[in-house]
Design a protein around this motif. Structure first.
Motif, PDB file in Angstrom:
ATOM      1  N   ASN A  79      14.850   7.983   1.525  1.00 45.19           N
ATOM      2  CA  ASN A  79      15.190   8.984   0.512  1.00 45.19           C
ATOM      3  C   ASN A  79      16.507   8.651  -0.189  1.00 45.19           C
ATOM      4  N   GLY A  80      17.071   7.475   0.083  1.00 45.32           N
ATOM      5  CA  GLY A  80      18.339   7.078  -0.518  1.00 45.32           C
ATOM      6  C   GLY A  80      19.553   7.669   0.166  1.00 45.32           C
ATOM      7  N   LYS A  81      19.317   8.457   1.248  1.00 48.56           N
ATOM      8  CA  LYS A  81      20.423   9.108   1.959  1.00 48.56           C
ATOM      9  C   LYS A  81      20.331   8.880   3.463  1.00 48.56           C
ATOM     10  N   GLY A  82      19.668   7.780   3.871  1.00 51.79           N
ATOM     11  CA  GLY A  82      19.620   7.443   5.285  1.00 51.79           C
ATOM     12  C   GLY A  82      18.500   8.073   6.081  1.00 51.79           C
ATOM     13  N   PHE A  83      17.509   8.660   5.415  1.00 54.37           N
ATOM     14  CA  PHE A  83      16.326   9.183   6.087  1.00 54.37           C
ATOM     15  C   PHE A  83      15.207   8.173   5.850  1.00 54.37           C
ATOM     16  N   LEU A  84      14.653   7.606   6.923  1.00 54.32           N
ATOM     17  CA  LEU A  84      13.803   6.425   6.842  1.00 54.32           C
ATOM     18  C   LEU A  84      12.387   6.663   7.354  1.00 54.32           C
ATOM     19  N   ASP A  85      11.393   6.294   6.565  1.00 48.44           N
ATOM     20  CA  ASP A  85       9.985   6.367   6.960  1.00 48.44           C
ATOM     21  C   ASP A  85       9.172   5.709   5.849  1.00 48.44           C
ATOM     22  N   PRO A  86       8.489   4.653   6.149  1.00 46.02           N
ATOM     23  CA  PRO A  86       8.368   3.873   7.362  1.00 46.02           C
ATOM     24  C   PRO A  86       9.602   2.985   7.577  1.00 46.02           C
ATOM     25  N   ALA A  87       9.784   2.644   8.838  1.00 45.34           N
ATOM     26  CA  ALA A  87      10.886   1.768   9.216  1.00 45.34           C
ATOM     27  C   ALA A  87      10.615   1.201  10.605  1.00 45.34           C
ATOM     28  N   ILE A 144      10.404  -0.272  17.700  1.00 40.68           N
ATOM     29  CA  ILE A 144       9.639   0.939  17.450  1.00 40.68           C
ATOM     30  C   ILE A 144       9.490   1.057  15.939  1.00 40.68           C
ATOM     31  N   GLY A 145       8.269   1.255  15.504  1.00 42.20           N
ATOM     32  CA  GLY A 145       8.000   1.433  14.085  1.00 42.20           C
ATOM     33  C   GLY A 145       7.340   2.769  13.842  1.00 42.20           C
ATOM     34  N   ILE A 146       7.675   3.371  12.736  1.00 43.63           N
ATOM     35  CA  ILE A 146       7.034   4.620  12.327  1.00 43.63           C
ATOM     36  C   ILE A 146       6.510   4.450  10.907  1.00 43.63           C
ATOM     37  N   ALA A 147       5.476   5.220  10.588  1.00 42.89           N
ATOM     38  CA  ALA A 147       4.958   5.246   9.222  1.00 42.89           C
ATOM     39  C   ALA A 147       4.240   6.565   9.002  1.00 42.89           C
ATOM     40  N   TYR A 148       4.539   7.190   7.894  1.00 43.63           N
ATOM     41  CA  TYR A 148       3.878   8.433   7.497  1.00 43.63           C
ATOM     42  C   TYR A 148       3.970   9.495   8.583  1.00 43.63           C
ATOM     43  N   GLN A 149       5.172   9.892   8.903  1.00 37.38           N
ATOM     44  CA  GLN A 149       5.380  10.954   9.888  1.00 37.38           C
ATOM     45  C   GLN A 149       5.118  12.300   9.224  1.00 37.38           C
ATOM     46  N   VAL A 150       3.827  12.532   8.965  1.00 38.06           N
ATOM     47  CA  VAL A 150       3.368  13.734   8.271  1.00 38.06           C
ATOM     48  C   VAL A 150       2.194  14.299   9.060  1.00 38.06           C
ATOM     49  N   PRO A 151       2.351  15.478   9.661  1.00 39.03           N
ATOM     50  CA  PRO A 151       1.232  16.041  10.425  1.00 39.03           C
ATOM     51  C   PRO A 151       0.128  16.563   9.505  1.00 39.03           C
ATOM     52  N   THR A 184       0.822  -1.210   0.000  1.00 39.84           N
ATOM     53  CA  THR A 184       0.000   0.000   0.000  1.00 39.84           C
ATOM     54  C   THR A 184       0.857   1.262   0.000  1.00 39.84           C
ATOM     55  N   LEU A 185       2.101   1.167   0.470  1.00 40.60           N
ATOM     56  CA  LEU A 185       2.985   2.328   0.572  1.00 40.60           C
ATOM     57  C   LEU A 185       3.312   2.904  -0.807  1.00 40.60           C
ATOM     58  N   LYS A 186       3.104   4.198  -0.936  1.00 43.04           N
ATOM     59  CA  LYS A 186       3.448   4.929  -2.157  1.00 43.04           C
ATOM     60  C   LYS A 186       4.397   6.067  -1.784  1.00 43.04           C
ATOM     61  N   ALA A 187       5.005   6.676  -2.762  1.00 49.76           N
ATOM     62  CA  ALA A 187       5.908   7.809  -2.524  1.00 49.76           C
ATOM     63  C   ALA A 187       5.138   8.940  -1.828  1.00 49.76           C
ATOM     64  N   PHE A 188       5.819   9.633  -0.909  1.00 50.44           N
ATOM     65  CA  PHE A 188       5.218  10.744  -0.170  1.00 50.44           C
ATOM     66  C   PHE A 188       6.336  11.620   0.372  1.00 50.44           C
ATOM     67  N   THR A 189       5.972  12.718   1.014  1.00 55.15           N
ATOM     68  CA  THR A 189       6.946  13.613   1.623  1.00 55.15           C
ATOM     69  C   THR A 189       6.809  13.537   3.132  1.00 55.15           C
ATOM     70  N   SER A 190       7.886  13.163   3.808  1.00 52.19           N
ATOM     71  CA  SER A 190       7.884  12.996   5.261  1.00 52.19           C
ATOM     72  C   SER A 190       8.418  14.236   5.960  1.00 52.19           C
ATOM     73  N   ALA A 191       7.908  14.472   7.147  1.00 56.03           N
ATOM     74  CA  ALA A 191       8.366  15.604   7.955  1.00 56.03           C
ATOM     75  C   ALA A 191       9.299  15.159   9.082  1.00 56.03           C
ATOM     76  N   ARG A 192       9.183  13.896   9.501  1.00 59.05           N
ATOM     77  CA  ARG A 192       9.970  13.415  10.642  1.00 59.05           C
ATOM     78  C   ARG A 192      10.394  11.969  10.386  1.00 59.05           C
ATOM     79  N   THR A 193      11.589  11.814   9.915  1.00 59.62           N
ATOM     80  CA  THR A 193      12.109  10.480   9.598  1.00 59.62           C
ATOM     81  C   THR A 193      13.071  10.011  10.685  1.00 59.62           C
ATOM     82  N   PHE A 194      13.240   8.689  10.765  1.00 61.56           N
ATOM     83  CA  PHE A 194      14.412   8.171  11.467  1.00 61.56           C
ATOM     84  C   PHE A 194      15.609   8.566  10.614  1.00 61.56           C
ATOM     85  N   LYS A 195      16.706   8.875  11.270  1.00 62.56           N
ATOM     86  CA  LYS A 195      17.951   9.139  10.554  1.00 62.56           C
ATOM     87  C   LYS A 195      18.886   7.977  10.884  1.00 62.56           C
TER      88      LYS A 195
END
Length: 137
Positions: A66-74, A85-92, A38-49
């Protein structure tokens, strides 16, 4: 900002990390396509680094990055406690994102494959514990 503020992740994980990464373009990874269809491309505001995930934590699986170590979902894994701990769609403010579906896929497709079915000790269930506490008084 959440109720825990910018110290939240640092306190929960006991590491020096932050999740500030406004405007990070995220695409599904190979594991993302496999486990979270279900996951599609999106813009995240708070990723795991990835560079900030320190021992005893490790990055267990990345569903989007993002290919540079910024992760969401993970999902990150504590190697000492075996917690995760899992995160997904860290977008307010975007309730249209399929958070529930992606979290369900993370659990059903990935965690079930990795951990398998888990037994439940009925003596450690909240209701049983609460009943025992109340009966002691």
């Amino acid at each position: 900002m959440s109720e825990t503020g910018e110290q939240g992740l640092k306190n929960i994980m006991d590491i020096n990390a932050d999740m500030w990464s406004d405007g990070t373009a995220i695409k599904p990874t190979k594991d993302g396509k496999k486990y979270t269809p279900t996951l599609k491309a999106f813009t995240s505001a708070r990723t795991f680094k990835e560079a900030q995930i320190d021992d005893p934590w490790e990055v267990e699986v990345v569903f989007g990055d993002n290919g540079k170590g910024f992760l969401d979902p993970a999902i990150v894994h504590d190697t000492e406690t075996d917690g995760r701990i899992g995160i997904a769609y860290q977008v307010p403010g975007d309730d249209a994102l399929p958070r529930g579906e992606v979290f369900t896929e993370m659990i059903d497709n990935f965690l079930f494959e990795v951990l398998g079915p888990q037994s439940v000790d009925p003596n450690k269930k909240v209701t049983t514990t609460w009943a025992q506490i109340k009966s002691d008084y």
